[in-house]
Scaffold this motif. Structure first.
Motif, PDB file in Angstrom:
ATOM      1  N   ARG A  29       0.832  -1.210   0.000  1.00 24.04           N
ATOM      2  CA  ARG A  29       0.000   0.000   0.000  1.00 24.04           C
ATOM      3  C   ARG A  29       0.869   1.263   0.000  1.00 24.04           C
ATOM      4  N   GLU A  30       1.934   1.279   0.800  1.00 24.36           N
ATOM      5  CA  GLU A  30       2.821   2.441   0.848  1.00 24.36           C
ATOM      6  C   GLU A  30       3.510   2.652  -0.501  1.00 24.36           C
ATOM      7  N   LEU A  31       3.941   1.565  -1.118  1.00 25.09           N
ATOM      8  CA  LEU A  31       4.597   1.687  -2.422  1.00 25.09           C
ATOM      9  C   LEU A  31       3.645   2.191  -3.492  1.00 25.09           C
ATOM     10  N   ILE A  32       2.429   1.679  -3.500  1.00 26.64           N
ATOM     11  CA  ILE A  32       1.437   2.127  -4.478  1.00 26.64           C
ATOM     12  C   ILE A  32       1.210   3.628  -4.340  1.00 26.64           C
ATOM     13  N   GLU A  33       1.033   4.080  -3.114  1.00 24.76           N
ATOM     14  CA  GLU A  33       0.804   5.506  -2.868  1.00 24.76           C
ATOM     15  C   GLU A  33       1.996   6.343  -3.311  1.00 24.76           C
ATOM     16  N   LEU A  34       3.188   5.913  -2.957  1.00 25.95           N
ATOM     17  CA  LEU A  34       4.403   6.639  -3.318  1.00 25.95           C
ATOM     18  C   LEU A  34       4.597   6.698  -4.827  1.00 25.95           C
ATOM     19  N   ILE A  35       4.469   5.561  -5.476  1.00 21.45           N
ATOM     20  CA  ILE A  35       4.726   5.490  -6.916  1.00 21.45           C
ATOM     21  C   ILE A  35       3.686   6.273  -7.701  1.00 21.45           C
ATOM     22  N   ARG A  36       2.411   6.161  -7.328  1.00 18.53           N
ATOM     23  CA  ARG A  36       1.365   6.904  -8.036  1.00 18.53           C
ATOM     24  C   ARG A  36       1.569   8.403  -7.851  1.00 18.53           C
ATOM     25  N   THR A  37       1.939   8.834  -6.629  1.00 16.35           N
ATOM     26  CA  THR A  37       2.161  10.250  -6.358  1.00 16.35           C
ATOM     27  C   THR A  37       3.316  10.795  -7.191  1.00 16.35           C
ATOM     28  N   VAL A  38       4.401  10.056  -7.286  1.00 20.81           N
ATOM     29  CA  VAL A  38       5.543  10.488  -8.100  1.00 20.81           C
ATOM     30  C   VAL A  38       5.144  10.571  -9.569  1.00 20.81           C
ATOM     31  N   ALA A  39       4.417   9.571 -10.059  1.00 19.64           N
ATOM     32  CA  ALA A  39       4.034   9.542 -11.472  1.00 19.64           C
ATOM     33  C   ALA A  39       3.093  10.693 -11.836  1.00 19.64           C
ATOM     34  N   VAL A  40       2.253  11.130 -10.903  1.00 21.07           N
ATOM     35  CA  VAL A  40       1.342  12.242 -11.150  1.00 21.07           C
ATOM     36  C   VAL A  40       2.081  13.576 -11.038  1.00 21.07           C
ATOM     37  N   SER A  41       3.080  13.634 -10.173  1.00 21.14           N
ATOM     38  CA  SER A  41       3.768  14.892  -9.871  1.00 21.14           C
ATOM     39  C   SER A  41       4.912  15.224 -10.807  1.00 21.14           C
ATOM     40  N   ALA A  42       5.563  14.225 -11.369  1.00 16.14           N
ATOM     41  CA  ALA A  42       6.766  14.460 -12.167  1.00 16.14           C
ATOM     42  C   ALA A  42       6.596  13.902 -13.576  1.00 16.14           C
ATOM     43  N   ASP A  43       7.404  14.401 -14.484  1.00 13.97           N
ATOM     44  CA  ASP A  43       7.395  13.906 -15.864  1.00 13.97           C
ATOM     45  C   ASP A  43       8.229  12.626 -15.913  1.00 13.97           C
ATOM     46  N   VAL A  44       7.583  11.497 -15.707  1.00 11.25           N
ATOM     47  CA  VAL A  44       8.276  10.201 -15.672  1.00 11.25           C
ATOM     48  C   VAL A  44       8.518   9.733 -17.103  1.00 11.25           C
ATOM     49  N   ILE A  45       9.793   9.478 -17.419  1.00 11.84           N
ATOM     50  CA  ILE A  45      10.128   8.996 -18.755  1.00 11.84           C
ATOM     51  C   ILE A  45      10.626   7.552 -18.739  1.00 11.84           C
ATOM     52  N   ARG A  72       1.297  -0.802 -13.343  1.00 13.46           N
ATOM     53  CA  ARG A  72      -0.003  -0.190 -13.694  1.00 13.46           C
ATOM     54  C   ARG A  72      -0.192   1.146 -12.979  1.00 13.46           C
ATOM     55  N   GLU A  73       0.274   1.238 -11.738  1.00 12.90           N
ATOM     56  CA  GLU A  73       0.150   2.496 -10.992  1.00 12.90           C
ATOM     57  C   GLU A  73       0.979   3.603 -11.627  1.00 12.90           C
ATOM     58  N   VAL A  74       2.184   3.252 -12.082  1.00 12.06           N
ATOM     59  CA  VAL A  74       3.027   4.244 -12.771  1.00 12.06           C
ATOM     60  C   VAL A  74       2.324   4.719 -14.038  1.00 12.06           C
ATOM     61  N   LEU A  75       1.845   3.771 -14.833  1.00 13.91           N
ATOM     62  CA  LEU A  75       1.177   4.134 -16.083  1.00 13.91           C
ATOM     63  C   LEU A  75      -0.088   4.950 -15.822  1.00 13.91           C
ATOM     64  N   GLY A  76      -0.844   4.564 -14.801  1.00 16.74           N
ATOM     65  CA  GLY A  76      -2.037   5.331 -14.445  1.00 16.74           C
ATOM     66  C   GLY A  76      -1.694   6.748 -14.033  1.00 16.74           C
ATOM     67  N   GLY A  77      -0.644   6.906 -13.253  1.00 15.25           N
ATOM     68  CA  GLY A  77      -0.197   8.237 -12.837  1.00 15.25           C
ATOM     69  C   GLY A  77       0.245   9.088 -14.020  1.00 15.25           C
ATOM     70  N   ILE A  78       0.933   8.463 -14.979  1.00 11.88           N
ATOM     71  CA  ILE A  78       1.376   9.193 -16.176  1.00 11.88           C
ATOM     72  C   ILE A  78       0.162   9.669 -16.972  1.00 11.88           C
ATOM     73  N   VAL A  79      -0.839   8.809 -17.116  1.00 15.43           N
ATOM     74  CA  VAL A  79      -2.059   9.188 -17.846  1.00 15.43           C
ATOM     75  C   VAL A  79      -2.766  10.340 -17.143  1.00 15.43           C
ATOM     76  N   LEU A  80      -2.905  10.264 -15.813  1.00 17.53           N
ATOM     77  CA  LEU A  80      -3.548  11.351 -15.078  1.00 17.53           C
ATOM     78  C   LEU A  80      -2.801  12.663 -15.296  1.00 17.53           C
ATOM     79  N   ARG A  81      -1.480  12.607 -15.228  1.00 15.53           N
ATOM     80  CA  ARG A  81      -0.676  13.821 -15.400  1.00 15.53           C
ATOM     81  C   ARG A  81      -0.875  14.407 -16.790  1.00 15.53           C
ATOM     82  N   LYS A  82      -0.882  13.555 -17.806  1.00 17.23           N
ATOM     83  CA  LYS A  82      -1.068  14.033 -19.177  1.00 17.23           C
ATOM     84  C   LYS A  82      -2.460  14.628 -19.391  1.00 17.23           C
ATOM     85  N   LYS A  83      -3.441  14.183 -18.597  1.00 20.42           N
ATOM     86  CA  LYS A  83      -4.795  14.741 -18.686  1.00 20.42           C
ATOM     87  C   LYS A  83      -4.946  15.987 -17.815  1.00 20.42           C
TER      88      LYS A  83
END
Length: 108
Positions: A29-45, A72-83
């Motif tokens: 749960r902690e990793l999911i939260e951390l990874i999704r937050t990073v993916a939404v906040s930063a331009d992950v390449i 999937r969480e990383v990809l979801g975060g990237i999609v949210l950021r792009k939207k």
């Protein structure tokens, strides 16, 4: 832009097929939260998860399931950021069946 790399030798009770399990490591749960937050906040390449050893995974593939969820969480975060959505755990109202039924009835 960032490229993230993380060792997945977190809590051995949650993921055993790793190179060096660490007691007291992150929970899933902690990793999911951390990874999704990073993916939404930063331009992950790029992202990679290291130290996963498939041959050590248990029969249901517990560690594999955790790693695939993190991807999937990383990809979801990237999609949210792009939207333009910056809320890591955005909840789309149309995904709720009750809301969807109301939207269909009202013609939205």
């Amino acid at each position: 832009s960032i490229s993230a790399s993380t060792s997945i030798d977190w809590n051995p009770g949650l993921a055993r097929a790793v190179n060096g399990p660490e007691l007291g490591g992150f929970t899933t749960r902690e990793l999911i939260e951390l990874i999704r937050t990073v993916a939404v906040s930063a331009d992950v390449i790029g992202v990679d998860f290291v130290e996963y050893i498939p041959m050590l995974d248990d029969a249901p593939g517990t560690t594999r399931m955790v790693v695939s969820r993190l991807i999937r969480e990383v990809l979801g975060g990237i999609v949210l950021r792009k939207k333009g959505i910056r809320e890591p755990f955005y909840y789309a109202p149309e995904t709720d069946s009750r809301t969807a039924k109301k939207m269909l009835k009202s013609g939205e």
